[in-house]
Design a protein around this motif. Sequence first.
Motif, short mmCIF file in Angstrom:
data_model
loop_
_atom_site.label_atom_id
_atom_site.label_comp_id
_atom_site.label_asym_id
_atom_site.label_seq_id
_atom_site.Cartn_x
_atom_site.Cartn_y
_atom_site.Cartn_z
N UNK A 38 0.83 -1.21 0.00
CA UNK A 38 0.00 0.00 0.00
C UNK A 38 0.86 1.26 0.00
N UNK A 39 1.93 1.22 0.78
CA UNK A 39 2.85 2.36 0.83
C UNK A 39 3.48 2.61 -0.54
N UNK A 40 3.97 1.55 -1.18
CA UNK A 40 4.57 1.70 -2.50
C UNK A 40 3.55 2.17 -3.53
N UNK A 41 2.31 1.69 -3.42
CA UNK A 41 1.26 2.17 -4.33
C UNK A 41 1.02 3.66 -4.15
N UNK A 42 1.01 4.13 -2.92
CA UNK A 42 0.83 5.58 -2.67
C UNK A 42 1.96 6.38 -3.30
N UNK A 43 3.19 5.89 -3.16
CA UNK A 43 4.34 6.60 -3.72
C UNK A 43 4.27 6.60 -5.24
N UNK A 44 3.92 5.48 -5.83
CA UNK A 44 3.82 5.40 -7.30
C UNK A 44 2.69 6.28 -7.82
N UNK A 45 1.56 6.30 -7.13
CA UNK A 45 0.45 7.18 -7.54
C UNK A 45 0.87 8.64 -7.43
N UNK A 46 1.60 8.98 -6.38
CA UNK A 46 2.10 10.35 -6.23
C UNK A 46 3.06 10.69 -7.37
N UNK A 47 3.92 9.77 -7.72
CA UNK A 47 4.87 9.98 -8.82
C UNK A 47 4.13 10.18 -10.14
N UNK A 48 3.12 9.36 -10.40
CA UNK A 48 2.34 9.50 -11.64
C UNK A 48 1.54 10.79 -11.66
N UNK A 49 0.97 11.17 -10.52
CA UNK A 49 0.24 12.43 -10.44
C UNK A 49 1.17 13.61 -10.72
N UNK A 50 2.37 13.55 -10.17
CA UNK A 50 3.34 14.61 -10.42
C UNK A 50 3.75 14.65 -11.89
N UNK A 51 3.82 13.47 -12.53
CA UNK A 51 4.10 13.44 -13.97
C UNK A 51 3.02 14.18 -14.75
N UNK A 52 1.77 13.92 -14.40
CA UNK A 52 0.66 14.61 -15.07
C UNK A 52 0.69 16.11 -14.80
N UNK A 53 1.10 16.46 -13.61
CA UNK A 53 1.14 17.87 -13.22
C UNK A 53 2.20 18.66 -13.99
N UNK A 54 3.36 18.06 -14.21
CA UNK A 54 4.46 18.80 -14.85
C UNK A 54 4.48 18.65 -16.36
N UNK A 55 3.70 17.73 -16.91
CA UNK A 55 3.72 17.49 -18.36
C UNK A 55 3.41 18.74 -19.20
N UNK A 56 2.36 19.49 -18.90
CA UNK A 56 2.08 20.66 -19.75
C UNK A 56 3.21 21.69 -19.75
N UNK A 57 3.84 21.87 -18.61
CA UNK A 57 4.93 22.85 -18.53
C UNK A 57 6.13 22.36 -19.33
#
Length: 165
Positions: A38-57
């Motif tokens: 569960x901890x690793x899933x949270x970290x991976x989801x955070x990493x993917x969310x950050x990828x989506x966040x920085x992609x347009x920039x």
Amino acid sequence: MNLYNIQCPVPEEQQPVNEYTSLKNSWFFCWPTLSNRSYNNKIIITLLFNCLLVSPILLSIFPIAQLPLKFFFSEFITSSLMTGFILIRLYLGWSYVVKRLMSATVFYEESGWYDGQIWVKPSEILLKDRFIGLYEVFPLLNKVKNTLSSLSVIISVPVLLFFYF
């Protein structure tokens, strides 16, 4: 029966055991208390969310049609750094609590910043707090530290490749 309630002048929200409990029950700070999966899933989801966040920039800086490798490397580096900052925040929150649990004294404020007091823990409370710190909080800190070190190793390869290509 809670030993703090009997012997302690420290307000309830500033007692180290209650600070530990509130962190353990909070939405964000409970991540290290979860199972490894569960901890690793949270970290991976955070990493993917950050990828989506920085992609347009990053798309405006590195057009994917012209510089695809630079775009992907910079996206991974940036999102990993943002995830690293989140992990540092986790680490700092838990390290504050473990310092208060392991300390023989507790600094507290009765009503404001101007009236700070220091309370010396009795031996039974000190023993209980140190037990919680050693066997409950230190493993959580090690989990976050290991995640941070793994992330720094993983991020080093794209950083080197970014400057190579």
